[in-house]
Scaffold this motif. Structure first.
Motif, short mmCIF file in Angstrom:
data_model
loop_
_atom_site.label_atom_id
_atom_site.label_comp_id
_atom_site.label_asym_id
_atom_site.label_seq_id
_atom_site.Cartn_x
_atom_site.Cartn_y
_atom_site.Cartn_z
N LEU B 97 7.22 -0.79 26.09
CA LEU B 97 6.64 -2.05 25.57
C LEU B 97 6.02 -1.87 24.18
O LEU B 97 5.93 -2.82 23.41
CB LEU B 97 5.61 -2.59 26.57
N TYR B 129 13.19 -4.81 28.64
CA TYR B 129 11.77 -5.14 28.41
C TYR B 129 11.20 -5.95 29.58
O TYR B 129 10.03 -5.77 29.96
CB TYR B 129 11.60 -5.88 27.07
N ASP B 130 12.03 -6.81 30.19
CA ASP B 130 11.56 -7.56 31.38
C ASP B 130 11.23 -6.59 32.51
O ASP B 130 10.21 -6.73 33.19
CB ASP B 130 12.65 -8.54 31.85
N LYS B 133 7.94 -4.87 31.81
CA LYS B 133 6.76 -5.70 32.10
C LYS B 133 6.49 -5.73 33.60
O LYS B 133 5.35 -5.60 34.05
CB LYS B 133 6.99 -7.13 31.59
N SER B 137 3.25 -4.14 35.60
CA SER B 137 2.44 -4.99 36.47
C SER B 137 2.34 -4.37 37.87
O SER B 137 1.26 -4.33 38.47
CB SER B 137 3.09 -6.37 36.48
#
Lengths: 249, 143
Positions: B97, B129-130, B133, B137
């Motif tokens: 990221l 990148y998704d 993330k 999380s």
């Protein structure tokens, strides 16, 4: 390393090699000298399996196997390399592709990982610099439009990349100017490692000033008629081949 | 090797070639090492939308790093996937990221791609990148 025993070979119906005996020792430089038509190039073609040559007798034993049972490709994979007297031009075949394909075929045969294009080009870059060759030579078609010196340097480049065990140089010095001869000789000397054997076929003593031979063999009328140390070169230069008697008789 | 070091190595590799065709062939050669996904792994969830060739990406996120496996159908997609995953694989989500994908431009291969393939590359990077993330999380919740 290699033993040639009573080798007889024809080109067409003409007998060229008439019972040739020669032992190539490991790590040694053997120079073959002789008059035109003695059979020097025929010997190199017989060792590499050239289609023109018909073997009619004798044997060539290499790494404890008869070389005569092997195809030319197998001989090359087993480490025999011939530098051509007149390297052929192959338009449309990229020099780098040609050499990478050859190298990877050999690496595959030896159970090694094949090189990708970038790994190969990195290796080529080192060798090109050492031979004073322009880098664009590897992106051109194989030998197409190359000068005589460039062709011979390209032969040495192939030799450096393929790392053969037996190197046959068929008149590598023909058509070379002094600078090219020196560069080519340096390339050859770099390949000496105490294990690799060289068979240097030449008419002239000039190249032997650069590549120090261990043995000089005189080839006349299809046979090795004399074997001696490097001192024989001076006698040949002074007296010619006619002065040499067949020491086997 | 850091992501930047990997990019520098690829740049040095691509600089060795004399013409764009040779670079494209090199990309295709690299793709030959791709290990195909299992058939049941190629599903709607792993499918990358927006690629000009069919392509799938699987991401496994452990407590530390992200591990990608992917497959592209075309030779070019296989090669590009090999390069991108070699740079992005086995990194922490934070590493990914914080990495600006514009740095990939320095390799000099984006200009070899057609506009459609450039969009495909962008879609592929967005997918990575998704995943980063989501992985970050998940790791935060776990902690």
């Amino acid at each position: 390393m290699m033993k040639i025993e009573n080798l007889k070979a024809n080109i067409g119906s003409k007998e060229i090699l008439k019972g040739l005996n020669l032992v190539l020792e490991e790590g040694k430089v053997h120079a073959i000298m002789g008059p035109n038509g003695a059979g020097k190039s025929t010997l190199s073609k017989a060792v590499t399996g050239h289609y023109e040559i018909e073997i009619t007798g004798g044997d060539i034993v290499y790494k404890n196997r008869s070389l005569l049972e092997m195809s030319p490709e197998e001989r090359a994979l087993e480490g025999i390399f011939l530098s051509f007297q007149n390297p052929v031009e192959i338009p449309g075949v990229n020099n780098a592709y040609f050499l990478r394909t050859a190298l990877n075929a050999k690496r595959k045969h030896e159970g090694k990982k094949e090189l990708n294009a970038a790994e190969f080009l990195r290796l080529m870059k080192e060798h090109l610099e050492s031979l004073g060759m322009k880098s664009d030579m590897i992106s051109r078609s194989l030998n197409e439009g190359f000068s005589g010196g460039e062709k011979k340097r390209n032969e040495i480049l192939q030799m450096l990349v393929l790392e053969p065990d037996v190197i046959i140089l068929d008149e590598i010095d023909s058509g070379l100017d002094i600078d090219a001869l020196r560069a080519v000789s340096e390339g050859i000397n770099k390949m000496k490692n105490g294990k690799r054997s060289f068979l240097v076929i030449t008419h002239y003593s000039r190249i032997l000033d650069y590549i120090k031979p261990d043995y000089i063999h005189v080839l006349k009328e299809g046979k090795i008629v004399k074997t001696a140390g490097p001192e024989l070169v001076a006698q040949l230069e002074a007296e010619g081949y006619e002065s040499i008697e067949d020491e086997n008789q | 090797m850091t992501m930047q070091e990997k990019i520098a190595r690829y740049k040095a590799d691509f600089d060795l070639f004399f013409c764009p065709d040779e670079k494209i062939e090199y990309i295709i050669d690299l793709g030959k090492h791709q290990i195909p996904l299992k058939e049941n792994e190629k599903n709607d969830e792993s499918f990358i939308r927006g690629c000009s060739s069919n392509a799938w990406l699987i991401c496994e996120c452990d407590h530390d790093k992200m591990h990608f496996r992917g497959e592209g159908e075309s030779m070019m997609a296989k090669g590009m996937m090999h390069i991108i995953l070699d740079i992005f694989n086995h990194r922490t989500p934070e590493e990914i990221l914080s990495f600006d994908p514009a740095q990939l431009q320095s390799m000099g291969i984006a200009e070899l791609l057609s506009p459609v393939r450039q969009q495909g590359l962008e879609a592929f990077l967005n997918t990575i990148y998704d995943h980063a993330k989501r992985c970050k999380s998940a790791q935060t919740k776990e902690a």
